[in-house]
Write a protein that holds these residues in place. Structure first.
Motif, mmCIF file in Angstrom:
data_model
loop_
_atom_site.group_PDB
_atom_site.id
_atom_site.type_symbol
_atom_site.label_atom_id
_atom_site.label_comp_id
_atom_site.label_asym_id
_atom_site.label_seq_id
_atom_site.Cartn_x
_atom_site.Cartn_y
_atom_site.Cartn_z
ATOM 1 N N UNK A 1 0.841 -1.218 0.000
ATOM 2 C CA UNK A 1 0.000 0.000 0.000
ATOM 3 C C UNK A 1 0.865 1.253 0.000
ATOM 4 N N UNK A 2 2.012 1.189 0.678
ATOM 5 C CA UNK A 2 2.933 2.328 0.651
ATOM 6 C C UNK A 2 3.514 2.487 -0.756
ATOM 7 N N UNK A 3 3.855 1.380 -1.387
ATOM 8 C CA UNK A 3 4.393 1.444 -2.750
ATOM 9 C C UNK A 3 3.359 2.061 -3.699
ATOM 10 N N UNK A 4 2.089 1.666 -3.553
ATOM 11 C CA UNK A 4 1.020 2.225 -4.406
ATOM 12 C C UNK A 4 0.893 3.739 -4.176
ATOM 13 N N UNK A 5 1.010 4.131 -2.907
ATOM 14 C CA UNK A 5 0.913 5.555 -2.569
ATOM 15 C C UNK A 5 2.052 6.338 -3.218
ATOM 16 N N UNK A 6 3.244 5.770 -3.148
ATOM 17 C CA UNK A 6 4.422 6.451 -3.707
ATOM 18 C C UNK A 6 4.269 6.590 -5.225
ATOM 19 N N UNK A 7 3.722 5.565 -5.853
ATOM 20 C CA UNK A 7 3.540 5.614 -7.311
ATOM 21 C C UNK A 7 2.490 6.658 -7.722
ATOM 22 N N UNK B 1 2.857 -0.971 9.972
ATOM 23 C CA UNK B 1 3.179 0.426 9.644
ATOM 24 C C UNK B 1 4.411 0.462 8.752
ATOM 25 N N UNK B 2 4.287 1.066 7.594
ATOM 26 C CA UNK B 2 5.454 1.304 6.744
ATOM 27 C C UNK B 2 5.496 2.779 6.382
ATOM 28 N N UNK B 3 6.698 3.324 6.292
ATOM 29 C CA UNK B 3 6.841 4.753 5.993
ATOM 30 C C UNK B 3 8.117 4.988 5.189
ATOM 31 N N UNK C 1 -0.743 17.617 5.792
ATOM 32 C CA UNK C 1 -1.052 16.296 6.336
ATOM 33 C C UNK C 1 -1.339 15.352 5.158
ATOM 34 N N UNK C 2 -0.952 14.104 5.313
ATOM 35 C CA UNK C 2 -1.168 13.110 4.249
ATOM 36 C C UNK C 2 -1.972 11.941 4.812
ATOM 37 N N UNK C 3 -3.302 12.041 4.783
ATOM 38 C CA UNK C 3 -4.128 10.939 5.292
ATOM 39 C C UNK C 3 -3.945 9.684 4.431
ATOM 40 N N UNK C 4 -4.260 8.543 5.000
ATOM 41 C CA UNK C 4 -4.175 7.276 4.273
ATOM 42 C C UNK C 4 -5.539 6.807 3.789
ATOM 43 N N UNK D 1 -2.252 20.461 -5.782
ATOM 44 C CA UNK D 1 -1.562 19.779 -6.871
ATOM 45 C C UNK D 1 -0.116 19.533 -6.448
ATOM 46 N N UNK D 2 0.388 18.338 -6.720
ATOM 47 C CA UNK D 2 1.767 17.995 -6.346
ATOM 48 C C UNK D 2 2.740 18.625 -7.334
ATOM 49 N N UNK D 3 3.736 19.299 -6.780
ATOM 50 C CA UNK D 3 4.730 19.977 -7.614
ATOM 51 C C UNK D 3 6.123 19.464 -7.288
ATOM 52 N N UNK D 4 7.043 19.514 -8.258
ATOM 53 C CA UNK D 4 8.429 19.150 -7.964
ATOM 54 C C UNK D 4 8.949 19.971 -6.778
ATOM 55 N N UNK D 5 9.664 19.299 -5.881
ATOM 56 C CA UNK D 5 10.172 19.964 -4.682
ATOM 57 C C UNK D 5 9.389 19.617 -3.434
ATOM 58 N N UNK D 6 8.216 18.986 -3.608
ATOM 59 C CA UNK D 6 7.463 18.575 -2.417
ATOM 60 C C UNK D 6 8.129 17.319 -1.849
ATOM 61 N N UNK D 7 8.243 17.269 -0.530
ATOM 62 C CA UNK D 7 8.790 16.090 0.144
ATOM 63 C C UNK D 7 7.797 15.658 1.208
ATOM 64 N N UNK D 8 7.398 14.391 1.139
ATOM 65 C CA UNK D 8 6.365 13.865 2.033
ATOM 66 C C UNK D 8 6.862 12.619 2.754
ATOM 67 N N UNK D 9 6.477 12.499 4.030
ATOM 68 C CA UNK D 9 6.622 11.232 4.755
ATOM 69 C C UNK D 9 5.261 10.542 4.657
ATOM 70 N N UNK D 10 5.218 9.506 3.824
ATOM 71 C CA UNK D 10 3.964 8.778 3.591
ATOM 72 C C UNK D 10 3.997 7.544 4.474
ATOM 73 N N UNK D 11 2.935 7.315 5.269
ATOM 74 C CA UNK D 11 3.046 6.262 6.274
ATOM 75 C C UNK D 11 1.730 5.557 6.587
#
Ligand code: MG
Length: 251
Positions: A129-135, A230-232, A179-182, A191-201
């Motif tokens: 699910x984390x991999x899907x989120x990252x993609x 939990x994966x992040x 915040x990045x809800x699951x 909208x996601x732009x280059x330069x955004x950094x997220x901890x997805x978990x």
């Protein structure tokens, strides 16, 4: 406000992320029946300081350790101590590091020896699910496309997504906007732009999504006592797509 990061800032966060990754690899090797979570904490703190970085969680709102160790029905924020791991347990470990003024943050759930099939499936579904989120983290996509990717995959596999705790922007602060809800519908939010950094978990439970806080005011457990994983990863969006800064495969 979402603070977009420059290439220079992402480079520092990648260095911090590689320390986080090396700590998780080291802990995975150390996990076995009989070891205490305090011993795992010691191993992590030593490795972080060896790289002249700081453990980000130690002292954060008075948290007393360098890592979070959450066993079985514990979802997140478990405090390392004298409890010994037992064969068949699963343990989620969250590691945060500060280096050169920037943070990186990652987590993974590991089996202790042989675990039952349901626990194995929970770990696999949460990791994927984390991999899907990252993609889903593509320039031009919306923030909630990430959230939706997690919920969609987890619920198709008949597990539940924790609602009370979410991922986050990360940079000079451990927790930045957004915040990045699951969970959630796709196509919402910035909208996601280059330069955004997220901890997805993603935090995923076998039973109900509901959670309780223990009396220690840190440890979050599932309301029904079912297992949780939990994966992040800390992930940057660059001009050419996403980069997992906490990947152990970056070399
Ligand atoms: Mg985090």
């Amino acid at each position: 406000m979402i603070k977009l990061k420059s290439k220079r800032e992402i480079k520092v966060m990648r260095e911090a992320g590689q320390i986080v990754a090396s700590v998780l690899v080291m802990l995975e090797k150390a996990i076995k029946a009989g070891i205490t979570t305090a011993m795992l904490d010691k191993i992590a703190e030593k490795e972080i300081r060896k790289h002249r970085a700081e453990p980000a969680f130690l002292g954060y709102h008075n948290f007393p350790a360098s890592i979070c160790t959450s066993i079985n029905e514990q979802v997140v924020h478990g405090i390392p101590g004298l409890r010994r791991l037992e064969e068949g347990d699963i343990i989620s470990i969250d590691v945060g590091v500060r280096l050169g003024g920037y943070y990186s943050d990652a987590a993974a759930t590991f089996p202790v020896g042989a675990v039952n099939g349901k626990a194995r499936k929970l770990i696999d579904v949460t990791r994927i699910s984390l991999q899907k989120a990252i993609e889903a983290m593509r320039a031009g996509a919306k923030l909630s496309d990430i959230s939706h990717a997690v919920q969609d995959y987890v619920e198709k596999n008949s597990f539940a997504v924790v609602r009370n705790y979410v991922g986050h922007g990360i940079g000079q602060e451990m927790h930045e906007e957004p915040q990045v809800p699951n969970f959630g519908l796709p196509g919402r939010g910035p909208v996601l732009q280059p330069g955004i950094v997220l901890a997805i978990e993603p935090m995923v439970n076998i039973g109900t999504w509901e959670v309780h806080l223990l009396e220690d005011q840190w440890t979050v457990v599932t309301a029904d006592g079912s297992l949780s994983a939990h994966f992040e990863h800390t992930v940057a969006l660059g001009e050419n797509g996403f980069e997992i800064l906490t990947s152990s495969n970056l070399g």
